[in-house]
Design a protein around this motif. Sequence first.
Motif, mmCIF file in Angstrom:
data_model
loop_
_atom_site.group_PDB
_atom_site.id
_atom_site.type_symbol
_atom_site.label_atom_id
_atom_site.label_comp_id
_atom_site.label_asym_id
_atom_site.label_seq_id
_atom_site.Cartn_x
_atom_site.Cartn_y
_atom_site.Cartn_z
ATOM 1 N N ARG A 209 0.841 -1.194 0.000
ATOM 2 C CA ARG A 209 0.000 0.000 0.000
ATOM 3 C C ARG A 209 0.882 1.253 0.000
ATOM 4 O O ARG A 209 1.872 1.334 0.712
ATOM 5 C CB ARG A 209 -0.907 -0.005 1.229
ATOM 6 C CG ARG A 209 -1.918 1.145 1.259
ATOM 7 C CD ARG A 209 -2.948 0.892 2.354
ATOM 8 N NE ARG A 209 -2.316 0.710 3.645
ATOM 9 C CZ ARG A 209 -2.011 1.716 4.490
ATOM 10 N NH1 ARG A 209 -2.280 2.966 4.134
ATOM 11 N NH2 ARG A 209 -1.443 1.472 5.643
ATOM 12 N N ILE A 210 0.517 2.221 -0.856
ATOM 13 C CA ILE A 210 1.272 3.471 -0.936
ATOM 14 C C ILE A 210 1.014 4.301 0.310
ATOM 15 O O ILE A 210 -0.137 4.545 0.695
ATOM 16 C CB ILE A 210 0.878 4.265 -2.192
ATOM 17 C CG1 ILE A 210 1.195 3.456 -3.466
ATOM 18 C CG2 ILE A 210 1.610 5.607 -2.236
ATOM 19 C CD1 ILE A 210 0.740 4.117 -4.741
ATOM 20 N N ILE A 211 2.076 4.744 0.965
ATOM 21 C CA ILE A 211 1.895 5.553 2.175
ATOM 22 C C ILE A 211 2.177 7.037 1.926
ATOM 23 O O ILE A 211 1.603 7.900 2.592
ATOM 24 C CB ILE A 211 2.803 5.033 3.308
ATOM 25 C CG1 ILE A 211 4.274 5.003 2.855
ATOM 26 C CG2 ILE A 211 2.359 3.649 3.763
ATOM 27 C CD1 ILE A 211 5.233 4.647 3.976
ATOM 28 N N GLN A 212 3.038 7.347 0.971
ATOM 29 C CA GLN A 212 3.298 8.749 0.661
ATOM 30 C C GLN A 212 4.037 8.845 -0.677
ATOM 31 O O GLN A 212 4.482 7.849 -1.231
ATOM 32 C CB GLN A 212 4.134 9.418 1.759
ATOM 33 C CG GLN A 212 5.535 8.848 1.883
ATOM 34 C CD GLN A 212 6.347 9.551 2.962
ATOM 35 O OE1 GLN A 212 5.805 10.258 3.791
ATOM 36 N NE2 GLN A 212 7.657 9.362 2.944
ATOM 37 N N TYR A 213 4.133 10.081 -1.186
ATOM 38 C CA TYR A 213 4.871 10.358 -2.423
ATOM 39 C C TYR A 213 5.997 11.336 -2.111
ATOM 40 O O TYR A 213 5.852 12.223 -1.257
ATOM 41 C CB TYR A 213 3.961 10.981 -3.477
ATOM 42 C CG TYR A 213 2.953 10.033 -4.078
ATOM 43 C CD1 TYR A 213 3.276 9.292 -5.203
ATOM 44 C CD2 TYR A 213 1.694 9.887 -3.514
ATOM 45 C CE1 TYR A 213 2.356 8.427 -5.772
ATOM 46 C CE2 TYR A 213 0.761 9.025 -4.066
ATOM 47 C CZ TYR A 213 1.103 8.294 -5.200
ATOM 48 O OH TYR A 213 0.191 7.430 -5.749
ATOM 49 N N GLU A 214 7.092 11.181 -2.777
ATOM 50 C CA GLU A 214 8.181 12.143 -2.702
ATOM 51 C C GLU A 214 8.272 12.866 -4.034
ATOM 52 O O GLU A 214 8.391 12.237 -5.080
ATOM 53 C CB GLU A 214 9.515 11.449 -2.425
ATOM 54 C CG GLU A 214 10.683 12.438 -2.404
ATOM 55 C CD GLU A 214 12.036 11.746 -2.365
ATOM 56 O OE1 GLU A 214 13.057 12.455 -2.468
ATOM 57 O OE2 GLU A 214 12.061 10.509 -2.269
#
Length: 363
Positions: A209-214
């Motif tokens: 699951r994606i938790i954040q984007y940089e």
Amino acid sequence: MEEGKDYTGEQAGKNVGRRPKIEDGFVDQQIIADWLNQGLGLRLTQLMVNTHRAEQGEELVTLSAVHSCALWMRPKHTKIKKRAQVGKNYSKWAHSLKYQTKQFLIRFGYYPKLLPRPIPKKYDIDLLGKLHITQVAWWDEMHRECQIGKVSSHQNIQVQFPRDANVKYDLNGEYDMEVTILNVKYSAQVRISIGVAQISIPFYKDEGRIIQYERRGIRCSPFNYSTKSMISRKDARNHISAEMRRVHKLNNKAMPWYVNNRAKEEFYSEDPVDEIPGISDTRQTAFESVGIKTVHDLIELTDDSISDIAAMKNKNLSATSITTCRDQARNDVRPGPAPSPPFTDYRKAENPYQARFGDDWEA
């Protein structure tokens, strides 16, 4: 000069033939008009003309022939004037740029909610669609003059300081040699388009699951168009259409558009006689004038029939040459029917370049 013969300095023969010239109404004139109009020099224009003539199987022309034809075509020479980037219709251009900027701000979600009511269609976000900064790359052009010397291309002043023998600054030292720029016969300009973009890199947990984007800024691969010019899509389409028309009008077995699907020097009994290696178009015409049209017709010739044909005193059909062609046909003809199709003529396609070179034909 011939191998095995001593060089005497004498002319081999006076009748060397008249050099070909460009006749009125030929496609060559259109090629000359198009490329000289685009700013190409005479030598490069000659290359484009001879490329076309080589595809046609025609004799190449000299630079003098291209020059003479260009002068005969009544060219008009005018001094190129500089103009502003916005052109004559400044107000229209300025308003268009203003509207485009507003539309970008609306699509990025930055424009204040101070639009008139009802909202005009040109500002309706439902019609424009939303954009994210990571969906857009930003490009700009950079043109630099090529200079050979220790100086930046945008500088014309040299700054020097006194230095000692170890090249360190010394108030009592001496100045370096003056920097010079090499004056070359043909200077050039480096033309590069450089782009930047912002991308989003996702970070995942163990379960995927994606938790954040940089967000990260990157440089796009530079586009080098030195020695070339950027033109509008309209002009590009016009150039492509003109080239398609030129290829469609090519005659004879123009390479690379007429492709033989057989192995090299392969021919069959029902083929025309010119499929036999070494038989030119002139000799094929001579054979056809006496009823020999196919390889089979040539193979069936007897010595008596060869003598009868040679008695007609056709300079292209001597007894020796006919016998040589017949024996070659008998020895090298392939058995069975010829494969179909024997050749592919890409000139008949709507887009010959795409048919010949595939989907990457524009590369």
